[in-house]
Design a protein around this motif. Structure first.
Motif, mmCIF file in Angstrom:
data_model
loop_
_atom_site.group_PDB
_atom_site.id
_atom_site.type_symbol
_atom_site.label_atom_id
_atom_site.label_comp_id
_atom_site.label_asym_id
_atom_site.label_seq_id
_atom_site.Cartn_x
_atom_site.Cartn_y
_atom_site.Cartn_z
ATOM 1 N N ALA A 153 29.224 -23.172 11.227
ATOM 2 C CA ALA A 153 29.578 -23.300 12.633
ATOM 3 C C ALA A 153 30.601 -22.446 13.276
ATOM 4 O O ALA A 153 30.825 -21.802 14.116
ATOM 5 C CB ALA A 153 29.798 -24.723 13.051
ATOM 6 N N ALA A 154 31.805 -22.416 11.993
ATOM 7 C CA ALA A 154 32.778 -21.649 12.351
ATOM 8 C C ALA A 154 32.747 -20.129 12.420
ATOM 9 O O ALA A 154 33.100 -19.495 13.403
ATOM 10 C CB ALA A 154 34.084 -21.953 11.323
ATOM 11 N N PHE A 155 31.822 -19.715 11.721
ATOM 12 C CA PHE A 155 31.525 -18.177 11.559
ATOM 13 C C PHE A 155 31.003 -17.628 13.159
ATOM 14 O O PHE A 155 30.993 -16.776 13.444
ATOM 15 C CB PHE A 155 30.629 -17.920 10.452
ATOM 16 N N ALA A 156 29.756 -18.733 13.432
ATOM 17 C CA ALA A 156 29.198 -18.442 14.420
ATOM 18 C C ALA A 156 30.241 -18.589 15.906
ATOM 19 O O ALA A 156 30.108 -17.676 16.622
ATOM 20 C CB ALA A 156 27.975 -19.272 14.867
ATOM 21 N N ASP A 157 31.084 -19.388 15.895
ATOM 22 C CA ASP A 157 31.999 -19.609 16.880
ATOM 23 C C ASP A 157 32.998 -18.370 16.873
ATOM 24 O O ASP A 157 33.425 -17.791 18.021
ATOM 25 C CB ASP A 157 32.861 -20.817 16.720
ATOM 26 N N ALA A 158 33.411 -17.805 15.867
ATOM 27 C CA ALA A 158 34.586 -16.762 15.770
ATOM 28 C C ALA A 158 34.440 -15.555 16.700
ATOM 29 O O ALA A 158 35.106 -15.292 17.522
ATOM 30 C CB ALA A 158 34.491 -16.157 14.469
ATOM 31 N N PRO A 159 33.207 -15.080 17.005
ATOM 32 C CA PRO A 159 32.072 -14.909 15.958
ATOM 33 C C PRO A 159 32.313 -13.875 14.838
ATOM 34 O O PRO A 159 33.351 -12.917 15.094
ATOM 35 C CB PRO A 159 30.983 -14.306 16.790
ATOM 36 N N VAL A 160 31.664 -13.931 13.475
ATOM 37 C CA VAL A 160 31.877 -12.633 12.642
ATOM 38 C C VAL A 160 30.819 -11.661 12.766
ATOM 39 O O VAL A 160 29.612 -11.978 13.247
ATOM 40 C CB VAL A 160 32.109 -13.256 11.365
ATOM 41 N N ASP A 161 31.082 -10.502 12.354
ATOM 42 C CA ASP A 161 30.195 -9.482 12.088
ATOM 43 C C ASP A 161 29.524 -9.504 10.893
ATOM 44 O O ASP A 161 28.086 -9.167 10.876
ATOM 45 C CB ASP A 161 30.825 -7.943 12.230
ATOM 46 N N VAL A 162 29.802 -10.203 9.789
ATOM 47 C CA VAL A 162 29.223 -10.509 8.678
ATOM 48 C C VAL A 162 29.820 -11.586 8.037
ATOM 49 O O VAL A 162 31.049 -11.883 8.073
ATOM 50 C CB VAL A 162 29.109 -9.227 7.659
ATOM 51 N N ALA A 163 28.936 -12.581 7.301
ATOM 52 C CA ALA A 163 29.529 -13.382 6.413
ATOM 53 C C ALA A 163 29.102 -13.245 4.831
ATOM 54 O O ALA A 163 28.195 -12.801 4.639
ATOM 55 C CB ALA A 163 29.058 -14.737 6.832
#
Length: 463
Positions: A153-163
């Motif tokens: 959820a946090a990565f989607a909110d950031a959003p990130v280019d890659v996890a």
């Protein structure tokens, strides 16, 4: 009339409220079943993700499994990608000092407020899935499963280019595996967590190979057992993934000890990269870096486009891996290492022989009771002059007297001291190391918790 609070007072009050809420949330998560006590299944985490709108599918994933080297490999991949200008998310485990270490955005531990925001997004869904599971006779979601939901959820909110996502345990049924890795990374596979993963390396490989996904690229470190390599090849062929293997498509060309680490040359998937400085010690760390470089090449250009050499150099030089053959004090030198199984102990021993010269090295050893203490101690015996046996604060810690009995069988009575409390054990080891003069040193190892608690005792808490 009392004066109105100024902005700094309001900010301090707000921060205090955030910290209070964070403690409450951490306690609620810790009250769940721990990550070493689980019922293998993706059903619960998958249900939460579906209710949340599958946030794990909103960004590409580099998925990392294996037995040892996962965290370092993930951190190197992240450092290089950040140097290339990408906003990264990183999920690793376990943590050394704080739960927030497990989720990083842009190379920094997630801020408490962002962690709480992501937690609030998923906790009602978690409660719903918990209630459904319990009604059907199943368990509530575990500590680890909840953290995976928060991370995605946090990565989607950031959003990130890659996890860059490290599995907690295994692969196929690990909670992180609700995401589909564009690139799958397999570090060396050895025996660990046999009660969940199987009693042979091939059993474990079958489980870990489950992160290799259709149409993706899998990058594998050199595996000691050819049967493990065959399982990875079979899985890649079955799902239609490309497979790049260390020693075949990529690998270390040269490695030399350097001040503060080592100088390496790496043959990647698309080019050879020379004169790279790696701020880590040991051949196993060079191997982790080679795997990480191949993973970055696979992610950015399908393994066909060379990386910018100066950017790669900067990314590697900036990489960190706390608690992995890490010097945390001088005079005497104190090293900490998170080795917690025989394969990790072998890598630690070899790294010590390659990079350090001690006139006297004393081990502070604290091991969890479900680990193979005998083989770990046998591996480390040639490099340790004496050992001080102790325990961490973990409820899973082996009793010092029980560990001492094993240690005496390996080292002999005269080389083993028992000190119940870790702070006192560290002091005793330092005093014994001082008998070796300026060349004396202390090595604290046996578990991630051992490394973490010794770091904290010496005032080192950054991770």
């Amino acid at each position: 009339m009392a004066p109105a609070p100024d902005s700094s007072q309001r900010e301090a009050a707000r921060n205090l409220e955030i910290m209070k809420r964070l403690r409450e949330v951490e306690e609620a998560i810790l009250a769940r079943a721990p990550e070493h006590d689980l019922e293998p299944s993706l059903d619960r985490i998958r249900a939460v993700m579906e209710l949340a709108g599958d946030p794990q599918h909103t960004f590409p994933v580099i998925h990392v499994t294996g037995t040892n080297g996962k965290t370092t490999t993930a951190r190197v991949v992240e450092s290089v990608l950040r140097e290339m200008g990408l906003t990264t998310g990183r999920f690793t485990s376990p943590h050394l000092h704080t739960m927030l270490e497990r989720i990083a955005i842009g190379g920094r531990n997630i801020e408490a407020e962002k962690f709480l925001r992501a937690y609030d997004e998923v906790i009602d869904l978690v409660d719903l899935v918990d209630a459904r599971s319990v009604a059907e006779g199943g368990p509530r979601m575990t500590y680890f499963e909840v953290l995976v939901a928060v991370a995605y959820a946090a990565f989607a909110d950031a959003p990130v280019d890659v996890a860059i996502v490290e599995v907690g345990m295994g692969g196929s049924w690990d909670a992180t595996n609700v995401a589909d890795g564009t690139v799958s990374v397999i570090t060396p596979i050895a025996l660990d967590h046999q009660h969940f993963l199987g009693n042979t390396e091939t059993d474990i490989a079958l489980e870990k190979s489950g992160i290799i996904k259709a149409d993706g690229i899998a990058v594998s470190a050199l595996q000691a057992d050819p049967a493990v390599s065959a399982i990875l090849r079979d899985r890649a062929e079955e799902v239609g993934a490309q497979l790049a293997v260390e020693g075949e498509q990529f690998g270390i060309e040269a490695a030399d000890v350097a001040v503060g680490g080592q100088a390496v040359s790496v043959r990647g998937l698309a080019a050879t990269y020379e004169d790279l400085f790696l701020p880590f010690h040991g051949a196993h760390m060079a191997q982790n870096a080679a795997v990480a470089i191949a993973a970055v090449e696979a992610f950015l250009g399908g393994g066909e486009q060379p990386l910018d050499l100066e950017v790669l150099r900067a990314g590697l030089a900036a990489a960190t891996s706390p608690g992995r053959l890490e010097v945390v004090r001088r005079s005497p030198t104190v090293l900490v290492d998170a080795a917690h199984n025989p394969a990790g102990a072998r890598a630690l021993r070899d790294g010590l022989n390659e990079a350090f010269t001690f006139t006297r090295l004393v081990g502070v050893i604290a091991i969890l009771k479900d680990k193979d203490a005998t083989e770990m101690l046998e591996v480390l015996e040639p490099v340790l002059d004496e050992v001080v046996v102790s325990r961490t604060t973990s409820p899973r810690a082996m009793r010092p007297n029980d560990l001492a009995e094993i240690a005496r069988g390996v080292f002999g009575d005269s080389r083993v001291t028992v000190v119940e409390d870790l702070p006192d054990a560290l002091d005793q080891a330092a005093a014994l190391a001082d008998q070796g003069g300026v060349g004396g040193g202390v090595l604290a190892t046996g578990s991630v918790i051992t490394a973490a608690e010794v770091r904290m005792l010496l005032g080192v808490t950054d991770a």
